[in-house]
Design a protein around this motif. Structure first.
Motif, short mmCIF file in Angstrom:
data_model
loop_
_atom_site.label_atom_id
_atom_site.label_comp_id
_atom_site.label_asym_id
_atom_site.label_seq_id
_atom_site.Cartn_x
_atom_site.Cartn_y
_atom_site.Cartn_z
N LEU A 201 0.83 -1.20 0.00
CA LEU A 201 0.00 0.00 0.00
C LEU A 201 0.87 1.26 0.00
CD1 LEU A 201 -2.83 1.27 0.17
CD2 LEU A 201 -2.67 1.04 2.66
N VAL A 202 1.90 1.26 0.82
CA VAL A 202 2.82 2.41 0.87
C VAL A 202 3.50 2.59 -0.48
CG1 VAL A 202 4.99 3.24 1.89
CG2 VAL A 202 3.19 2.30 3.36
N GLU A 203 3.94 1.49 -1.07
CA GLU A 203 4.60 1.58 -2.37
C GLU A 203 3.64 2.13 -3.43
OE1 GLU A 203 6.55 -1.41 -5.69
OE2 GLU A 203 6.61 -2.00 -3.58
N ASP A 204 2.41 1.62 -3.43
CA ASP A 204 1.42 2.10 -4.39
C ASP A 204 1.10 3.58 -4.17
OD1 ASP A 204 1.34 -0.48 -5.38
OD2 ASP A 204 -0.56 -0.99 -4.41
N LEU A 205 1.00 3.98 -2.91
CA LEU A 205 0.71 5.37 -2.60
C LEU A 205 1.86 6.27 -3.06
CD1 LEU A 205 -1.19 7.40 -1.28
CD2 LEU A 205 -0.11 6.88 0.91
N TRP A 206 3.09 5.86 -2.77
CA TRP A 206 4.24 6.65 -3.20
C TRP A 206 4.29 6.75 -4.72
CZ3 TRP A 206 6.98 10.42 -1.78
CH2 TRP A 206 8.11 10.78 -2.51
N ASP A 207 4.04 5.64 -5.41
CA ASP A 207 4.04 5.68 -6.88
C ASP A 207 3.00 6.67 -7.39
OD1 ASP A 207 6.05 3.80 -6.97
OD2 ASP A 207 4.73 2.12 -7.49
N SER A 208 1.83 6.73 -6.75
CA SER A 208 0.79 7.65 -7.20
C SER A 208 1.20 9.10 -6.94
CB SER A 208 -0.55 7.34 -6.53
OG SER A 208 -0.56 7.75 -5.18
N ILE A 209 1.90 9.35 -5.84
CA ILE A 209 2.39 10.70 -5.55
C ILE A 209 3.44 11.09 -6.59
CG2 ILE A 209 3.75 12.08 -3.93
CD1 ILE A 209 2.34 10.43 -1.68
N ALA A 210 4.37 10.21 -6.86
CA ALA A 210 5.42 10.50 -7.83
C ALA A 210 4.84 10.76 -9.22
CB ALA A 210 6.43 9.36 -7.87
N GLN A 211 3.78 10.04 -9.55
CA GLN A 211 3.15 10.19 -10.86
C GLN A 211 2.34 11.49 -10.95
OE1 GLN A 211 0.51 6.98 -11.86
NE2 GLN A 211 0.08 7.77 -13.88
N ASP A 212 1.63 11.84 -9.89
CA ASP A 212 0.69 12.96 -9.94
C ASP A 212 1.27 14.30 -9.52
OD1 ASP A 212 -1.15 11.05 -10.67
OD2 ASP A 212 -2.11 10.93 -8.70
N ALA A 213 2.35 14.28 -8.75
CA ALA A 213 2.89 15.53 -8.20
C ALA A 213 3.60 16.33 -9.29
CB ALA A 213 3.86 15.22 -7.07
N PRO A 214 3.45 17.65 -9.25
CA PRO A 214 4.23 18.47 -10.18
C PRO A 214 5.72 18.35 -9.83
CG PRO A 214 3.04 19.84 -8.60
CD PRO A 214 2.61 18.41 -8.36
N ASP A 215 6.57 18.54 -10.81
CA ASP A 215 8.01 18.38 -10.61
C ASP A 215 8.53 19.19 -9.43
OD1 ASP A 215 8.16 16.60 -12.70
OD2 ASP A 215 8.85 18.09 -14.14
N GLU A 216 8.00 20.41 -9.25
CA GLU A 216 8.51 21.26 -8.17
C GLU A 216 8.14 20.74 -6.78
OE1 GLU A 216 4.69 23.07 -9.77
OE2 GLU A 216 6.53 22.36 -10.67
N ALA A 217 7.18 19.82 -6.72
CA ALA A 217 6.80 19.25 -5.42
C ALA A 217 7.82 18.22 -4.94
CB ALA A 217 5.42 18.60 -5.51
#
Length: 82
Positions: free
Chosen positions: A22-38
């Motif tokens: 779950l943590v891995e999936d959540l992190w992957d979604s953050i990395a995918q959705d977050a703007p580069d500056e985040a």
């Protein structure tokens, strides 16, 4: 802060492996959705990534699959550093 939409007590009922996934999936979604500056990359991190890529390109056979590395790290007989 808005109330949590996730039942943390229910999540604690998941196995450790399920929670890690779950943590891995959540992190992957953050990395995918977050703007580069985040998720800024420091010059030091960029240099380290470049160093690791160059090292791998020099000797690709030295790489080990994650499941092998993970098994070694989780081996209870492995000596621990203090």
């Amino acid at each position: 802060m808005a109330p949590s939409v996730v039942d943390l007590n229910a999540l604690r009922q998941l196995s450790v492996a399920e929670r890690l996934q779950l943590v891995e999936d959540l992190w992957d979604s953050i990395a995918q959705d977050a703007p580069d500056e985040a998720l800024p990359m420091t010059p030091e991190l960029a240099a380290e990534l470049d160093r690791r890529i160059a090292e791998h390109e020099r000797d690709p056979a030295a790489a080990q699959p994650w499941d092998v590395v993970r098994a070694r790290l989780l081996d209870p007989a492995r000596p621990r550093q203090s």
